[in-house]
Scaffold this active site. Sequence first.
Site, short mmCIF file in Angstrom:
data_model
loop_
_atom_site.label_atom_id
_atom_site.label_comp_id
_atom_site.label_asym_id
_atom_site.label_seq_id
_atom_site.Cartn_x
_atom_site.Cartn_y
_atom_site.Cartn_z
N ASN A 15 46.74 9.35 104.02
CA ASN A 15 47.33 8.46 103.00
C ASN A 15 48.84 8.67 103.03
OD1 ASN A 15 48.17 7.11 100.73
ND2 ASN A 15 47.11 8.43 99.26
N LYS A 17 51.06 7.08 101.45
CA LYS A 17 51.73 6.75 100.16
C LYS A 17 52.97 5.89 100.47
CE LYS A 17 49.67 10.86 98.24
NZ LYS A 17 49.73 11.97 97.30
N HIS A 106 43.10 5.94 93.30
CA HIS A 106 43.88 7.17 93.53
C HIS A 106 44.51 7.61 92.21
CE1 HIS A 106 46.97 9.91 94.97
NE2 HIS A 106 46.27 10.00 96.09
N GLU A 108 47.34 8.66 91.50
CA GLU A 108 48.69 8.13 91.26
C GLU A 108 48.61 6.70 90.72
OE1 GLU A 108 50.24 9.07 95.16
OE2 GLU A 108 50.16 11.20 94.65
N GLU A 178 39.78 14.53 94.61
CA GLU A 178 41.18 14.96 94.66
C GLU A 178 41.59 15.52 93.30
OE1 GLU A 178 43.55 12.94 98.01
OE2 GLU A 178 43.75 11.71 96.25
N GLY A 184 50.12 17.17 96.17
CA GLY A 184 51.56 17.30 96.38
C GLY A 184 52.16 18.54 95.77
N SER A 223 46.94 18.76 98.95
CA SER A 223 47.69 19.79 99.70
C SER A 223 46.91 20.33 100.89
CB SER A 223 48.11 20.93 98.75
OG SER A 223 48.98 20.45 97.75
P1 13P Z 1 48.95 15.75 99.43
O1 13P Z 1 48.15 16.07 100.66
O2 13P Z 1 50.39 15.41 99.76
O3 13P Z 1 48.80 16.79 98.37
O4 13P Z 1 48.36 14.39 98.82
C1 13P Z 1 46.99 14.30 98.63
C2 13P Z 1 46.65 12.91 98.29
O5 13P Z 1 46.96 12.45 97.20
C3 13P Z 1 45.97 12.09 99.30
O6 13P Z 1 45.51 10.90 98.76
#
Ligand code: 13P
Length: 261
Positions: A15, A17, A106, A108, A178, A184, A223
């Site tokens: 992903n 983003k 997601h 976010e 997640e 992150g 992460s």
């Molecule tokens: P990170 O791997 O950067 O922590 O992000 C995870 C994520 O949100 C994947 O959708």
Amino acid sequence: MSRNGSGRRVLVSGNWKMNHTHYEAIRVVQKLAALLRAAPLPDGTDISLHPSFTSLRSVQTALESDSVPIALGAQTCHFEDGGAYTGEVSAEMLSKLNVRYVIVGHSERRALFGEDDEVVRLKLDAVLRHAMTPILCVGETLAQREAGMAESTVSGQLIAALKDRGPEALGSIVVAYEPVWAIGTGLTASGDDAQAMSAAIRRELELLDGDVSRSMLIQYGGSVTPANAGELLACPDVDGLLVGGASLDADKFVSIARSGR
Ligand code: 13P
């Protein structure tokens, strides 16, 4: 199918983003293609890449023209097929670009763009309607975990999105666990925590359909790095990874995808 045996399917998804312009995206895809040409992935391991909307067409062309064994994915979509929704992209539009996987719900999107369980369900409907595979994200915040509500939070999100769906629809959905506190932050769930929640998710899926639940893929995200991917993929109920930051780098992403065997 044995959960950790040789017949096991693994899906590792990147992903991106809101990262990588379409120029950068093409460069990363070329590097991925070279790495996979030099050494193919283990049997049963698939990769999907989820660039931003502006890179989808370029990445699609790069993948298809070179027959790169990577599935195209998107990060979200609108739930209507068309209409007056300025700035939005429909599932139908994605399907015409040969998008195979669409991330839905997601954290976010839930936290920053106000997507509630009802919207998540409608988006899931739209992705299925256009014969693509939704990657349904679920996960608890740190406050919810500390309050002992991690499992009930995840189970509530699952039920809201999946209840009253038949075996065919359920069988074409991937679930990604997640934990919000791991995204992150550099904090990863331990293998034990990832396994415990994935097993709880599988129990919830079993209640919806016992047969289908066994073959459904459950990813872990938060992460993930080349250093922790092996431990996470060794968990019997973790069938793949949803990778953010580390998927921006071709070497790291391929190294993560090779960690399942
Ligand atoms: P990170 O791997 O950067 O922590 O992000 C995870 C994520 O949100 C994947 O959708």
